[in-house]
Design a protein around this motif. Structure first.
Motif, PDB file in Angstrom:
ATOM      1  N   TYR A  69       0.825  -1.205   0.000  1.00  0.00           N
ATOM      2  CA  TYR A  69       0.000   0.000   0.000  1.00  0.00           C
ATOM      3  C   TYR A  69       0.863   1.261   0.000  1.00  0.00           C
ATOM      4  CZ  TYR A  69      -3.005  -3.773   1.520  1.00  0.00           C
ATOM      5  OH  TYR A  69      -3.656  -4.973   1.599  1.00  0.00           O
ATOM      6  N   TRP A 107       2.445   1.592  -3.647  1.00  0.00           N
ATOM      7  CA  TRP A 107       1.497   1.765  -4.742  1.00  0.00           C
ATOM      8  C   TRP A 107       1.744   3.033  -5.565  1.00  0.00           C
ATOM      9  CZ3 TRP A 107      -1.473  -1.392  -7.268  1.00  0.00           C
ATOM     10  CH2 TRP A 107      -2.528  -0.911  -8.037  1.00  0.00           C
ATOM     11  N   ILE A 119       1.758   3.058   5.140  1.00  0.00           N
ATOM     12  CA  ILE A 119       0.880   3.887   4.315  1.00  0.00           C
ATOM     13  C   ILE A 119       1.162   5.367   4.555  1.00  0.00           C
ATOM     14  CG2 ILE A 119      -1.538   4.456   3.847  1.00  0.00           C
ATOM     15  CD1 ILE A 119      -2.264   1.648   4.707  1.00  0.00           C
ATOM     16  N   LEU A 124      -7.957   0.602   0.072  1.00  0.00           N
ATOM     17  CA  LEU A 124      -6.647   1.191   0.326  1.00  0.00           C
ATOM     18  C   LEU A 124      -5.880   1.498  -0.960  1.00  0.00           C
ATOM     19  CD1 LEU A 124      -5.326  -0.755   3.449  1.00  0.00           C
ATOM     20  CD2 LEU A 124      -6.555   1.409   3.337  1.00  0.00           C
ATOM     21  N   LEU A 133      -7.980   4.455  -3.059  1.00  0.00           N
ATOM     22  CA  LEU A 133      -8.383   5.678  -2.369  1.00  0.00           C
ATOM     23  C   LEU A 133      -7.745   6.913  -3.001  1.00  0.00           C
ATOM     24  CD1 LEU A 133      -9.975   6.793   0.048  1.00  0.00           C
ATOM     25  CD2 LEU A 133      -7.912   6.511   1.432  1.00  0.00           C
ATOM     26  N   ARG A 134      -6.481   6.831  -3.323  1.00  0.00           N
ATOM     27  CA  ARG A 134      -5.787   7.989  -3.884  1.00  0.00           C
ATOM     28  C   ARG A 134      -6.280   8.295  -5.303  1.00  0.00           C
ATOM     29  NH1 ARG A 134      -0.847   8.212  -6.726  1.00  0.00           N
ATOM     30  NH2 ARG A 134       0.058  10.308  -6.748  1.00  0.00           N
ATOM     31  N   SER A 192      -3.947  14.432  -2.889  1.00  0.00           N
ATOM     32  CA  SER A 192      -4.325  13.017  -2.860  1.00  0.00           C
ATOM     33  C   SER A 192      -3.376  12.218  -1.983  1.00  0.00           C
ATOM     34  CB  SER A 192      -4.337  12.448  -4.279  1.00  0.00           C
ATOM     35  OG  SER A 192      -3.041  12.436  -4.835  1.00  0.00           O
ATOM     36  N   ARG A 193      -2.113  12.611  -1.946  1.00  0.00           N
ATOM     37  CA  ARG A 193      -1.179  11.954  -1.044  1.00  0.00           C
ATOM     38  C   ARG A 193      -1.505  12.282   0.421  1.00  0.00           C
ATOM     39  NH1 ARG A 193       3.465   9.938  -3.488  1.00  0.00           N
ATOM     40  NH2 ARG A 193       3.584  10.349  -5.731  1.00  0.00           N
ATOM     41  N   LEU A 239      -4.197   9.978   1.484  1.00  0.00           N
ATOM     42  CA  LEU A 239      -3.664   8.662   1.834  1.00  0.00           C
ATOM     43  C   LEU A 239      -2.997   8.695   3.206  1.00  0.00           C
ATOM     44  CD1 LEU A 239      -3.417   5.832   0.594  1.00  0.00           C
ATOM     45  CD2 LEU A 239      -1.168   6.488  -0.256  1.00  0.00           C
ATOM     46  N   ASN A 240      -2.313   9.793   3.507  1.00  0.00           N
ATOM     47  CA  ASN A 240      -1.692   9.918   4.832  1.00  0.00           C
ATOM     48  C   ASN A 240      -2.733   9.989   5.942  1.00  0.00           C
ATOM     49  OD1 ASN A 240       0.869   9.925   3.720  1.00  0.00           O
ATOM     50  ND2 ASN A 240       0.998  12.154   3.612  1.00  0.00           N
ATOM     51  N   CYS A 286      -5.603   8.546   5.903  1.00  0.00           N
ATOM     52  CA  CYS A 286      -6.062   7.163   6.092  1.00  0.00           C
ATOM     53  C   CYS A 286      -5.094   6.395   6.971  1.00  0.00           C
ATOM     54  CB  CYS A 286      -6.221   6.478   4.736  1.00  0.00           C
ATOM     55  SG  CYS A 286      -6.774   4.761   4.818  1.00  0.00           S
ATOM     56  N   ALA A 311     -11.435   9.133   3.933  1.00  0.00           N
ATOM     57  CA  ALA A 311     -10.217   8.390   4.281  1.00  0.00           C
ATOM     58  C   ALA A 311     -10.105   8.181   5.784  1.00  0.00           C
ATOM     59  CB  ALA A 311      -8.994   9.141   3.758  1.00  0.00           C
TER      60      ALA A 311
END
Length: 476
Positions: free
Chosen positions: A53, A56, A181, A270, A273-274, A287-288, A291-292, A294, A353
């Motif tokens: 993840y 990715w 992640i 997971l 999501l981005r 978008s990063r 993810l952070n 999350c 997220a």
């Protein structure tokens, strides 16, 4: 039902001590060894379950890297290297479980060492290949098999060290997956921009080599005595009889089946999501951040549900509360996934997220806790044996669900479809688990009332017999 398994498992586990460990006066394993096992599990889980993840975003950028350097690119989608890796981690679990049980006293360490070695070799070779087909073989297959051999003994070892507060120890260990992640994407971006994207795999192989040290620190566990150890085929036969003939194993069968749907929902959420945030207009940087968010809330969910088990109220009825935490977190993530189309801004995706991370941080570690407590063989809990059933189902779910999610996104040109698929899969797990749990509770209640009624009837018979004897003595 479950409490019986827990009591039996706890009683038998108390007689098993890792060889070479130092015990205190009460017979408990010393705290330094417990802390060491948590650290080992933390590091191993961060690579085996969290690396894909975090890796990715780098995998998404490899396609342009290949075309940029004019290498012959196969028609294989670059994302398959991650899909194959996740599936191989699960499919290899039966091999790891058999190795742990067949090689007495040292099977755990041997399986883990082989896994650490194979995963390091696979990552190192990935830095030199120049096609996606070769990456599928090196990172997808070789590294995936290595992580599968390492993951099963790692998870199965922890409950042997924690006869109490196992849920808390398991929750702390799983925070390693969330940290990957959170910080790995930024770290990989820096390394890729500084040294090149292929060099990232070589550096990652160097970091992965520390798993060899973790494997060496795994203390062997005396799983069977030399006198009472049943043969492998006899053990499989007894396990089959318990799984398919005993109604009390309905919970175990439910969790094993649900691992397929968790493999679908957990991985889609997971990994997509981005892209889902970027599809709705969120910038690459934002978008990063999504993810952070999350990853951070996954840590919160893992820590919170572990700490809650320390309270006196929860400890009195621990089996009920862990079922409640599991079902509610599953339902929350599933509901938010089904309503994901509402999120159309950065704030909406950040909230999405956060909820997905919080719920996933609770239900995913608890799935292994419930798996451990729901299976007993001859009165003894065998988590490594249970993982041989559960992890392959999880890997197959990921291998089937992820491509279907991609196909739906491509056909409809809308990432909502993959989130609907993930939400539906997790909702099936939530309702099925609640239904089976409700039936088991009713059966336990009925069995308890029958026992109390039989006891009361026996007591009345004894009282009547005593009264008759008293009357006869008086008449005489």
């Amino acid at each position: 039902m479950e409490s019986n398994g827990e009591d039996q498992g706890g009683t038998r586990d108390s007689n098993k001590k890792p060889s070479g460990t130092v015990e205190n006066d009460t017979g408990e394993i010393s705290d330094p060894w417990k802390c060491l096992m948590i650290i080992c599990n933390f590091v191993v889980l961060s690579f085996c379950l969290g690396l894909n993840y975090g890796l990715w975003p780098l995998v998404e950028g490899l396609e342009s890297y290949y075309e940029e350097y004019n290498y012959n690119r196969d028609q294989i989608d670059i994302k398959w290297i991650v899909y194959i890796n996740i599936s191989m981690v699960g499919i290899t679990a039966p091999v790891a479980s058999a190795l742990v049980h067949r090689v007495k006293f040292h099977g755990t360490r041997i399986a883990a060492f082989y896994g650490a070695f194979l995963s390091t070799i696979g990552l190192f070779l990935s830095g030199f290949v120049r096609s996606t087909g070769a990456l599928c073989a090196t990172y997808g297959v070789i590294t995936g098999i290595g992580y599968g051999l390492l993951l099963t003994p790692c998870i199965g070892l922890l409950p042997m060290y924690f006869r109490t507060r196992y849920i808390l120890a398991n929750a702390i260990s799983f925070t390693g997956t969330s940290l990957c992640i959170f910080y790995v994407p930024s770290l990989f971006d820096y390394v890729a921009q500084t040294y090149g994207k292929h060099s990232t795999f070589i550096i990652l192989a160097c970091l992965n080599a520390q798993l060899l040290v973790m494997a060496a620190l795994f203390r062997p566990i005396e799983q069977f005595s030399s006198e009472s150890s049943p043969k492998f085929l006899d053990r499989c036969k007894r396990l089959k009889e318990k799984l398919f003939s005993d109604y009390e194993k309905a919970l175990f069968r439910t969790i094993i089946t649900s691992m397929f749907f968790i493999g679908v929902g957990y991985n889609i959420l997971l990994l997509h999501l981005r892209q889902f945030a970027m599809y709705n207009g969120t910038s690459d940087t934002d978008s990063r951040i999504v993810l952070n968010v999350c990853g951070v809330f996954m840590i919160v969910g893992q820590v919170v549900h572990g700490v809650l088990t320390l309270s006196e109220k929860v400890r009195k009825d621990e089996k009920t509360y862990k079922r409640v935490f599991y079902s509610l977190s599953l339902f929350g993530v599933a509901l938010v996934s089904l309503l994901s189309s509402v999120a159309d801004s950065f704030a909406g995706h950040a909230a999405l997220a956060a909820i997905i991370g919080l719920g996933s941080g609770m239900y995913f570690p608890l799935a292994f806790v419930l798996l451990r407590y729901s299976l007993t063989v001859n009165g003894d809990s065998r988590l490594t044996g249970a993982l041989a059933f559960g992890l392959p189902i999880f890997g197959i779910g990921a291998l089937i669900g992820l491509p279907i999610g991609d196909l739906l996104n491509e056909v409809t040109e809308n990432y909502d479809c993959s989130f609907f698929l993930a939400g539906a899969a997790l909702m099936v797990v939530s309702f099925t688990f609640l239904l089976v749990d409700y039936k088991l509770r009713r059966r336990e209640s009925h069995s308890r009332k029958s026992t109390e009624s039989d006891g009361k009837t026996a007591q009345d018979d004894n009282d009547g017999l005593n009264a008759n004897n008293t009357t006869e003595v008086t008449e005489f």
